[in-house]
Design an enzyme around this catalytic site. Structure first.
Site, PDB file in Angstrom:
ATOM      1  CG  ASP A   1      -1.993   1.048   1.168  1.00 23.86           C
ATOM      2  OD1 ASP A   1      -2.352   1.470   0.050  1.00 23.86           O
ATOM      3  OD2 ASP A   1      -2.480   1.466   2.235  1.00 23.86           O
TER       4      ASP A   1
ATOM      5  CD1 TRP B   1       7.367   6.661  -2.582  1.00 23.64           C
ATOM      6  CD2 TRP B   1       6.930   7.049  -4.741  1.00 23.64           C
ATOM      7  NE1 TRP B   1       8.573   6.741  -3.236  1.00 23.64           N
ATOM      8  CE2 TRP B   1       8.338   6.979  -4.574  1.00 23.64           C
ATOM      9  CE3 TRP B   1       6.430   7.278  -6.019  1.00 23.64           C
ATOM     10  CZ2 TRP B   1       9.232   7.138  -5.615  1.00 23.64           C
ATOM     11  CZ3 TRP B   1       7.324   7.442  -7.071  1.00 23.64           C
ATOM     12  CH2 TRP B   1       8.702   7.374  -6.865  1.00 23.64           C
TER      13      TRP B   1
ATOM     14  NE  ARG C   1      -4.233   6.465  -7.728  1.00 18.44           N
ATOM     15  CZ  ARG C   1      -4.248   6.019  -6.478  1.00 18.44           C
ATOM     16  NH1 ARG C   1      -4.136   6.872  -5.463  1.00 18.44           N
ATOM     17  NH2 ARG C   1      -4.362   4.737  -6.215  1.00 18.44           N
TER      18      ARG C   1
ATOM     19  CG  ASN D   1      -7.295  -2.594  -6.496  1.00 18.97           C
ATOM     20  OD1 ASN D   1      -6.326  -3.324  -6.290  1.00 18.97           O
ATOM     21  ND2 ASN D   1      -7.689  -1.689  -5.597  1.00 18.97           N
TER      22      ASN D   1
ATOM     23  NE  ARG E   1      -6.890   1.467  -6.724  1.00 23.19           N
ATOM     24  CZ  ARG E   1      -5.682   1.206  -6.242  1.00 23.19           C
ATOM     25  NH1 ARG E   1      -4.633   1.158  -7.064  1.00 23.19           N
ATOM     26  NH2 ARG E   1      -5.503   1.000  -4.951  1.00 23.19           N
TER      27      ARG E   1
END
Length: 263
Positions: free
Chosen positions: A37, A42, A50, A85, A88
């Protein structure tokens, strides 16, 4: 078991060498599962898209995989893509799948040279045909490897796995009075594998995110603030050392406490 392979990969005098020397080879976790994760955060911290976080995360996968194999773990399971996911943005999902294909092609030789066997857990049949083909190729090419087993959880959900296991049990004709925990576990994606002893989650989040819900019943949980793209050999060693300092009871009590609590 020794740590010779691990020490050989660490430059003399490197800080990781001191960590590695603290590891008790007789108390290694057999199976380590990781929730990777923090890729998005980050990237956001660096004002990047992303997807750049996902790209950077590949380096963490490579380093963690090689360290785990050299450390002498039997099983490593990484949570790469959940059923949730799919919600997304389409562009992010497409990039993730493209990165997966690229990883499998570029790292296959690394898997083979490290004697790592590759497996996939999840509803693989729902993935695009080209992704399924790439995964199957990696599974077949590494099938004869006898070292560490590397599971990648793709299109995975812990609840979905339990539902799928129940369906398999019904389809196999198992009667209700024949079904116990051991028999039920034989219908899971991880059938025949030891349950995780250690569950690691990066990025500091305190949840299991629908991951290996049946299997982590007695796993020790280790949470690090480190974001996944920054996760390296040192962080895995720190997690293993933290695991080795814990007293595993499996719902019981220590002998000392048994004496203290006795009438």
């Amino acid at each position: 078991m020794s740590l010779e392979q691990l020490f050989a990969s660490i430059p003399s005098g490197h800080p990781d060498e001191a960590l590695a020397r603290q590891v008790d080879v007789d108390r290694l976790p057999t199976h380590v599962a990781i929730i990777m994760d923090g890729n998005g955060r980050w990237a956001a911290q660096r004002h990047l898209p992303r997807v750049e976080g996902h790209r950077a995360g590949i380096d963490a996968v490579r380093d963690t995989l090689e360290t785990a194999a050299r450390l002498g773990l039997d099983v490593l399971t990484l949570y790469a893509f959940s059923i949730e996911n799919w919600k997304r943005p389409a562009t992010e999902v497409t990039t993730l799948m493209r990165l997966l294909k690229r990883y499998l092609r570029s790292e296959l030789d690394t898997l083979l040279s490290n004697d790592i066997r590759f497996r996939v857990i999840g509803r693989i049949e729902d993935l695009a045909p080209d992704i399924q083909d790439e995964l199957q190729r990696a599974v077949e090419r590494t099938a004869r490897s006898t070292g560490m087993l590397f599971n990648i959880a793709l299109n995975y959900s812990g609840r979905a796995e339990i539902v799928d296991a129940a369906r398999r049990a019904i389809e196999s004709g198992v009667l209700a009075d024949e079904l116990d925990e051991e028999r039920f576990a034989s219908f899971l994606y991880t059938a025949g594998q030891p349950d995780p002893d250690l569950l690691i989650r990066t990025s500091g989040e305190m949840r299991v995110s629908n991951y290996l819900l049946w299997q982590i019943a007695y796993a020790e949980i280790y949470v690090t603030e480190t974001l996944w793209p920054d996760f390296r050999r040192r962080h895995l060693l720190e997690a293993v050392l933290a695991y080795q300092k814990r007293e595993r009871r499996y719902g019981g009590i220590t002998p000392a406490r048994a004496v203290i609590g006795a009438p």
